[in-house]
Design an enzyme around this catalytic site. Structure first.
Site, PDB file in Angstrom:
ATOM      1  N   GLU A   9      -6.138  -3.589   3.482  1.00 33.98           N
ATOM      2  CA  GLU A   9      -5.711  -1.775   3.731  1.00 33.98           C
ATOM      3  C   GLU A   9      -4.672  -1.930   1.645  1.00 33.98           C
ATOM      4  O   GLU A   9      -4.354  -3.033   1.607  1.00 33.98           O
ATOM      5  CB  GLU A   9      -4.452  -1.050   4.440  1.00 33.98           C
ATOM      6  CG  GLU A   9      -5.786  -1.047   5.527  1.00 33.98           C
ATOM      7  CD  GLU A   9      -6.906  -0.604   5.683  1.00 33.98           C
ATOM      8  OE1 GLU A   9      -7.596   0.316   4.873  1.00 33.98           O
ATOM      9  OE2 GLU A   9      -7.887  -0.850   6.958  1.00 33.98           O
ATOM     10  N   GLU A  52      -7.049   9.737  -1.703  1.00 37.77           N
ATOM     11  CA  GLU A  52      -7.862   9.438  -0.828  1.00 37.77           C
ATOM     12  C   GLU A  52      -8.046   7.871  -0.667  1.00 37.77           C
ATOM     13  O   GLU A  52      -7.948   8.439   1.169  1.00 37.77           O
ATOM     14  CB  GLU A  52      -8.695   9.161  -1.892  1.00 37.77           C
ATOM     15  CG  GLU A  52     -10.227   9.531  -2.096  1.00 37.77           C
ATOM     16  CD  GLU A  52     -11.432   9.468  -3.027  1.00 37.77           C
ATOM     17  OE1 GLU A  52     -11.370   8.378  -3.693  1.00 37.77           O
ATOM     18  OE2 GLU A  52     -12.181  10.476  -3.562  1.00 37.77           O
ATOM     19  N   ASP A 157      -8.883  -3.458  12.990  1.00 39.62           N
ATOM     20  CA  ASP A 157      -9.705  -4.039  12.304  1.00 39.62           C
ATOM     21  C   ASP A 157     -10.000  -5.102  12.729  1.00 39.62           C
ATOM     22  O   ASP A 157     -11.192  -5.347  12.129  1.00 39.62           O
ATOM     23  CB  ASP A 157      -9.435  -3.254  10.903  1.00 39.62           C
ATOM     24  CG  ASP A 157      -9.671  -1.290  10.054  1.00 39.62           C
ATOM     25  OD1 ASP A 157     -10.022  -0.862  11.739  1.00 39.62           O
ATOM     26  OD2 ASP A 157     -10.421  -0.926   9.533  1.00 39.62           O
TER      27      ASP A 157
END
Length: 248
Positions: A9, A52, A157
């Site tokens: 990330e 975002e 993930d």
């Protein structure tokens, strides 16, 4: 073969704009089986996380304030992945970020110097052309439960991607049988799938036909042969040829 399923990330989209890795998650597989070994690390970036990006992964600047910098964890990370085949979804993104972080910290090695890389997005696009192939879509297609995935997270993930990778590369295939020929507009048709489960996934009982059942089957084939004027191919395949009988 040792494989590392990896995800990151980041603070934003492009490392060339100064964005950083803020989380690394890895799970280890050997012989296509999870070993339980993992690497997971949050990283304090050199800049603030874009709003975002926070909406995607939920990792805030406040949470990262006391985490180590990349240079403090990079050697342990490199030692964990060294020599393995990396399995990454949209590999160019993660590899690009890792290589940029290494360069910023004076490390000459790059990912491809120490690992090979498999991009599951490229594999999925080849196997399912014209369909959605993001991680959520692949989970739906292969029946993988990702209901606990409300936000992106590198370790979670990676664990999900490990299941997806195994399905993509031989654990399961899907055959679309939707005769309507339509689409929901996003190319992700799920209706009418037939899935094959890996033979070694469950201990399935194998029940051979009994002598009585075999005799009934043979009688049925002979009836078909009579009705087809001697053209029952199944009967011809099931009966030994004269030459074989002579040999044996």
């Amino acid at each position: 073969m040792r494989q590392i399923v990896l995800d990151t990330e980041t603070t934003g989209i492009d490392p060339k704009d100064g964005h950083n890795i803020i989380e690394i998650g890895c799970v280890e597989m050997v012989g296509r089986k999870l070993t339980g070994a993992t690497y997971h690390q949050y990283v304090k970036p050199d800049r603030e996380v874009d709003a975002e990006a926070i909406s995607v992964h939920g990792i805030t600047n406040e949470f990262l304030a006391d985490k180590p910098k990349f240079r403090e964890v990079m050697q342990e990370f490199l030692d964990f992945i060294r020599g393995a085949e990396l399995v990454i979804h949209n590999a160019a993104f993660d590899v690009g970020f890792i290589d940029t972080e290494l360069a910023r910290n004076g490390i000459k090695e790059r990912v491809h110097d120490i690992c090979t890389v498999v991009d599951t997005l490229a594999v999925a696009r080849k196997k399912h052309p014209g369909q959605k192939n993001n991680l959520d879509a692949l989970c739906r297609r292969y029946g993988i439960d990702n209901s606990h995935r409300e936000l992106h997270g590198a370790l979670l993930d990676s664990e999900i991607l490990a299941d997806v990778y195994l399905m993509l590369t031989g654990g399961q295939t899907a055959l679309m049988l939707d005769s309507r020929g339509g689409s929901d507009g996003d190319g992700d048709q799920e209706a009418g799938e037939i899935r094959r489960i890996a033979a070694d996934r469950y201990n399935l009982a194998v029940l051979p036909a009994s002598d009585e059942e075999l005799a009934e089957h043979q009688a049925f084939l002979k009836m078909l042969d009579r009705k087809s004027g001697g053209e029952c191919v199944w009967l011809k395949q099931s009966e030994p040829q004269d030459e074989e009988l002579a040999v044996h």
